[in-house]
Design an enzyme around this catalytic site. Structure first.
Site, PDB file in Angstrom:
ATOM      1  N   HIS A   1     -68.191  88.715 -37.865  1.00 46.87           N
ATOM      2  CA  HIS A   1     -67.688  88.453 -36.517  1.00 46.87           C
ATOM      3  C   HIS A   1     -68.806  88.679 -35.501  1.00 46.87           C
ATOM      4  O   HIS A   1     -69.675  89.533 -35.713  1.00 46.87           O
ATOM      5  CB  HIS A   1     -66.526  89.396 -36.181  1.00 46.87           C
ATOM      6  CG  HIS A   1     -65.425  89.409 -37.185  1.00 46.87           C
ATOM      7  ND1 HIS A   1     -65.482  90.178 -38.327  1.00 46.87           N
ATOM      8  CD2 HIS A   1     -64.242  88.748 -37.221  1.00 46.87           C
ATOM      9  CE1 HIS A   1     -64.369  89.981 -39.038  1.00 46.87           C
ATOM     10  NE2 HIS A   1     -63.606  89.121 -38.392  1.00 46.87           N
TER      11      HIS A   1
ATOM     12  N   SER B   1     -58.819  89.284 -41.726  1.00 49.89           N
ATOM     13  CA  SER B   1     -58.526  90.714 -41.722  1.00 49.89           C
ATOM     14  C   SER B   1     -57.226  91.010 -42.454  1.00 49.89           C
ATOM     15  O   SER B   1     -56.180  90.408 -42.152  1.00 49.89           O
ATOM     16  CB  SER B   1     -58.385  91.221 -40.284  1.00 49.89           C
ATOM     17  OG  SER B   1     -59.648  91.334 -39.701  1.00 49.89           O
TER      18      SER B   1
ATOM     19  N   ASN C   1     -49.535  90.335 -34.545  1.00 52.11           N
ATOM     20  CA  ASN C   1     -48.999  91.078 -33.397  1.00 52.11           C
ATOM     21  C   ASN C   1     -48.674  90.088 -32.286  1.00 52.11           C
ATOM     22  O   ASN C   1     -49.196  88.971 -32.278  1.00 52.11           O
ATOM     23  CB  ASN C   1     -50.022  92.112 -32.900  1.00 52.11           C
ATOM     24  CG  ASN C   1     -51.363  91.487 -32.577  1.00 52.11           C
ATOM     25  OD1 ASN C   1     -52.101  91.057 -33.469  1.00 52.11           O
ATOM     26  ND2 ASN C   1     -51.672  91.398 -31.303  1.00 52.11           N
TER      27      ASN C   1
ATOM     28  N   ALA D   1     -56.294  86.768 -38.950  1.00 54.68           N
ATOM     29  CA  ALA D   1     -55.171  87.448 -38.310  1.00 54.68           C
ATOM     30  C   ALA D   1     -55.304  87.180 -36.819  1.00 54.68           C
ATOM     31  O   ALA D   1     -56.420  87.159 -36.297  1.00 54.68           O
ATOM     32  CB  ALA D   1     -55.248  88.937 -38.593  1.00 54.68           C
TER      33      ALA D   1
ATOM     34  N   HIS E   1     -55.670  97.531 -34.807  1.00 54.03           N
ATOM     35  CA  HIS E   1     -56.142  96.938 -36.071  1.00 54.03           C
ATOM     36  C   HIS E   1     -55.259  97.354 -37.260  1.00 54.03           C
ATOM     37  O   HIS E   1     -55.109  96.589 -38.214  1.00 54.03           O
ATOM     38  CB  HIS E   1     -57.605  97.358 -36.303  1.00 54.03           C
ATOM     39  CG  HIS E   1     -58.303  96.610 -37.401  1.00 54.03           C
ATOM     40  ND1 HIS E   1     -58.377  95.231 -37.457  1.00 54.03           N
ATOM     41  CD2 HIS E   1     -58.965  97.050 -38.513  1.00 54.03           C
ATOM     42  CE1 HIS E   1     -59.045  94.861 -38.538  1.00 54.03           C
ATOM     43  NE2 HIS E   1     -59.405  95.933 -39.200  1.00 54.03           N
TER      44      HIS E   1
ATOM     45  N   MET F   1     -60.606  86.395 -33.090  1.00 50.20           N
ATOM     46  CA  MET F   1     -62.040  86.661 -32.895  1.00 50.20           C
ATOM     47  C   MET F   1     -62.916  85.989 -33.972  1.00 50.20           C
ATOM     48  O   MET F   1     -64.017  86.465 -34.240  1.00 50.20           O
ATOM     49  CB  MET F   1     -62.293  88.171 -32.919  1.00 50.20           C
ATOM     50  CG  MET F   1     -61.414  88.980 -31.982  1.00 50.20           C
ATOM     51  SD  MET F   1     -61.710  90.747 -32.122  1.00 50.20           S
ATOM     52  CE  MET F   1     -60.253  91.414 -31.270  1.00 50.20           C
ATOM     53  N   SER F   2     -62.422  84.930 -34.593  1.00 52.82           N
ATOM     54  CA  SER F   2     -63.203  84.356 -35.708  1.00 52.82           C
ATOM     55  C   SER F   2     -62.917  82.863 -35.883  1.00 52.82           C
ATOM     56  O   SER F   2     -62.440  82.202 -34.973  1.00 52.82           O
ATOM     57  CB  SER F   2     -62.856  85.104 -37.006  1.00 52.82           C
ATOM     58  OG  SER F   2     -61.539  84.770 -37.416  1.00 52.82           O
TER      59      SER F   2
ATOM     60  N   TYR G   1     -68.650  90.290 -32.783  1.00 50.19           N
ATOM     61  CA  TYR G   1     -68.650  91.655 -32.227  1.00 50.19           C
ATOM     62  C   TYR G   1     -69.321  92.675 -33.152  1.00 50.19           C
ATOM     63  O   TYR G   1     -69.580  93.803 -32.742  1.00 50.19           O
ATOM     64  CB  TYR G   1     -67.217  92.119 -31.893  1.00 50.19           C
ATOM     65  CG  TYR G   1     -66.297  92.224 -33.082  1.00 50.19           C
ATOM     66  CD1 TYR G   1     -66.375  93.278 -33.983  1.00 50.19           C
ATOM     67  CD2 TYR G   1     -65.322  91.255 -33.305  1.00 50.19           C
ATOM     68  CE1 TYR G   1     -65.540  93.365 -35.088  1.00 50.19           C
ATOM     69  CE2 TYR G   1     -64.480  91.328 -34.396  1.00 50.19           C
ATOM     70  CZ  TYR G   1     -64.594  92.378 -35.277  1.00 50.19           C
ATOM     71  OH  TYR G   1     -63.764  92.464 -36.372  1.00 50.19           O
ATOM     72  N   GLU G   2     -69.631  92.266 -34.386  1.00 53.72           N
ATOM     73  CA  GLU G   2     -70.359  93.186 -35.270  1.00 53.72           C
ATOM     74  C   GLU G   2     -71.834  93.269 -34.874  1.00 53.72           C
ATOM     75  O   GLU G   2     -72.575  94.089 -35.405  1.00 53.72           O
ATOM     76  CB  GLU G   2     -70.215  92.728 -36.727  1.00 53.72           C
ATOM     77  CG  GLU G   2     -68.793  92.868 -37.251  1.00 53.72           C
ATOM     78  CD  GLU G   2     -68.636  92.321 -38.657  1.00 53.72           C
ATOM     79  OE1 GLU G   2     -69.025  93.007 -39.608  1.00 53.72           O
ATOM     80  OE2 GLU G   2     -68.115  91.184 -38.788  1.00 53.72           O
TER      81      GLU G   2
ATOM     82  N   HIS H   1     -62.402  94.101 -44.697  1.00 52.55           N
ATOM     83  CA  HIS H   1     -63.311  93.028 -45.140  1.00 52.55           C
ATOM     84  C   HIS H   1     -64.232  93.613 -46.204  1.00 52.55           C
ATOM     85  O   HIS H   1     -65.203  94.313 -45.886  1.00 52.55           O
ATOM     86  CB  HIS H   1     -64.111  92.475 -43.962  1.00 52.55           C
ATOM     87  CG  HIS H   1     -63.271  91.729 -42.967  1.00 52.55           C
ATOM     88  ND1 HIS H   1     -63.162  90.351 -42.963  1.00 52.55           N
ATOM     89  CD2 HIS H   1     -62.466  92.177 -41.974  1.00 52.55           C
ATOM     90  CE1 HIS H   1     -62.337  89.988 -42.003  1.00 52.55           C
ATOM     91  NE2 HIS H   1     -61.903  91.069 -41.377  1.00 52.55           N
TER      92      HIS H   1
HETATM   93  O1  LIG Z   1     -61.392  88.067 -39.422  1.00 53.32           O
HETATM   94  P1  LIG Z   1     -60.157  87.987 -38.589  1.00 53.32           P
HETATM   95  O2  LIG Z   1     -60.239  86.944 -37.526  1.00 53.32           O
HETATM   96  O3  LIG Z   1     -58.902  87.835 -39.409  1.00 53.32           O
HETATM   97  O4  LIG Z   1     -60.022  89.392 -37.848  1.00 53.32           O
HETATM   98  C1  LIG Z   1     -59.138  89.660 -36.770  1.00 53.32           C
HETATM   99  C2  LIG Z   1     -59.929  89.685 -35.476  1.00 53.32           C
HETATM  100  C3  LIG Z   1     -60.564  91.054 -35.544  1.00 53.32           C
HETATM  101  O5  LIG Z   1     -61.679  91.006 -36.388  1.00 53.32           O
HETATM  102  C4  LIG Z   1     -59.524  91.903 -36.175  1.00 53.32           C
HETATM  103  C5  LIG Z   1     -58.660  92.601 -35.153  1.00 53.32           C
HETATM  104  O6  LIG Z   1     -57.670  93.372 -35.766  1.00 53.32           O
HETATM  105  O7  LIG Z   1     -58.693  91.001 -36.945  1.00 53.32           O
HETATM  106  N1  GUN Z   2     -58.325  88.721 -29.918  1.00 50.55           N
HETATM  107  C1  GUN Z   2     -57.372  89.099 -30.761  1.00 50.55           C
HETATM  108  N2  GUN Z   2     -57.609  89.128 -32.052  1.00 50.55           N
HETATM  109  C2  GUN Z   2     -56.624  89.515 -32.871  1.00 50.55           C
HETATM  110  N3  GUN Z   2     -56.588  89.624 -34.199  1.00 50.55           N
HETATM  111  C3  GUN Z   2     -55.371  90.041 -34.561  1.00 50.55           C
HETATM  112  N4  GUN Z   2     -54.618  90.212 -33.471  1.00 50.55           N
HETATM  113  C4  GUN Z   2     -55.379  89.898 -32.410  1.00 50.55           C
HETATM  114  C5  GUN Z   2     -55.145  89.861 -31.001  1.00 50.55           C
HETATM  115  O1  GUN Z   2     -54.062  90.183 -30.502  1.00 50.55           O
HETATM  116  N5  GUN Z   2     -56.171  89.459 -30.220  1.00 50.55           N
END
Ligand SMILES: O=P(O)(O)O[C@@H]1C[C@H](O)[C@@H](CO)O1
Ligand code: GUN
Length: 292
Positions: free
Chosen positions: A90, A37, A247, A120, A261, A223-224, A92-93, A68
């Site tokens: 992801h 992300s 963060n 991220a 986000h 989340m990935s 969650y999509e 993305h």
């Molecule tokens: O694809 P990533 O893992 O970088 O994305 C992160 C997890 C969520 O998709 C999103 C949350 O802001 O960023």
């Molecule tokens: N689950 C999760 N995914 C993230 N992606 C970017 N920051 C975060 C976070 O604080 N928690």
């Protein structure tokens, strides 16, 4: 297109996509890069790009998340043939776990031997700051612990063994190389190494969940990545992964901080240059290490 059915792609279906891609580019990628992300700019380092949009690739999922772009960028990086996923999928999509990991098997069939993944993530480690880059040394797979593993279903031995080892998921030599390169580039102050915890999303963690992850010794949460790594390792590709700390996890009930986000995307913009330098220098030195 959004489907949560556990559709597993057969070897032949993956081969059809791989053959289609090989017919649409002369690039023969050995290295795949997955942009997390806000990290899509990484694809801009690819020279002589040939861009294929996901919507034009038969049987390929579509990106639905802001940050993305939804395209494969083929070309060279430091003289090496690469493919870059500008946009990943992801859980969650709403896609099945097999669908979000499909590109790994397609890349394997195209000839890729090394996958560099970025994401991220939120930090749990009190020593981390926003903007730090964490080399992933290991993961905890929350969906996997409850049975949602991308390798569930019939195993095709042409991809890999039924029971793959994951104690060597993140290549040790590449992690070492990243620290060496980071030191040379003057990144040591913000280059860390730690454990990444994956959960399903899309909601960010509660304070109680963050406290639990902290107790478990987790360094960053996201989340990935983990699902892709499991599939990539299953079919014998070497994996290296970086989390950009976007963060800090909220640990106190008195805190006014809220994960969002936009902050995640903004941190990507701020650190894009250094992420690029790190990844491209690592790619330039890849031949120093033999593929697994
Ligand atoms: O694809 P990533 O893992 O970088 O994305 C992160 C997890 C969520 O998709 C999103 C949350 O802001 O960023
Ligand atoms: N689950 C999760 N995914 C993230 N992606 C970017 N920051 C975060 C976070 O604080 N928690």
């Amino acid at each position: 297109m959004l489907s949560n059915s556990a559709h597993s792609y057969s070897y032949e279906e993956c081969k059809t996509i791989s053959d289609w891609l090989l017919a649409h580019t002369e690039v023969r990628p050995l290295v795949a890069i997955v942009c997390g992300s806000g990290l899509g700019k990484l694809a801009e380092m690819i020279k002589d790009p040939v861009i294929l949009k996901y919507k034009d690739i038969p049987n390929f999922p579509q990106s639905t998340v802001q940050g993305h772009a939804g395209q494969l960028v083929f070309g060279t990086l430091q003289g090496k043939h690469c493919v870059c996923m500008q946009g990943r999928f992801h859980l969650y999509e709403g896609y099945s776990i097999q669908k979000i990991t499909l590109p790994m098997r397609v890349f394997k069939l195209m000839g890729v031997h090394t996958v560099i993944l970025t994401n991220a993530a939120g930090s749990l480690n009190p020593g981390y700051r926003v903007g730090d880059i964490m080399v992933i040394k290991d993961h905890i797979n929350m969906p996997g612990l409850s049975g949602n593993n991308p390798l569930v279903g019939p195993n095709d031995d042409r991809f890999g063994t039924r029971f793959p080892c994951m104690s060597d998921a993140y290549d040790r030599k590449l992690r070492q190389l990243a620290q060496e390169v980071g030191a040379e580039l003057g990144f040591s102050d913000f280059l860390k190494e730690g454990v990444y915890f994956v959960l399903g999303g899309p909601s960010f963690e509660t304070i109680a969940e963050c406290r639990m992850l902290h107790m478990l010794g987790v360094d960053a949460v996201g989340m990935s990545t983990v699902h892709e790594v499991i599939v990539a390792r299953h079919c014998g590709m070497r994996c290296f992964a970086l989390s950009l700390i976007s963060n800090e996890a909220v640990m106190e009930y008195t805190s006014q901080e809220k994960a969002n986000h936009e902050e995640v995307l903004e941190t990507g913009r701020v650190r894009a240059g250094q992420m690029e330098e790190l990844v491209s220098t690592i790619v330039s030195r890849l031949e120093e290490y033999s593929a697994c």
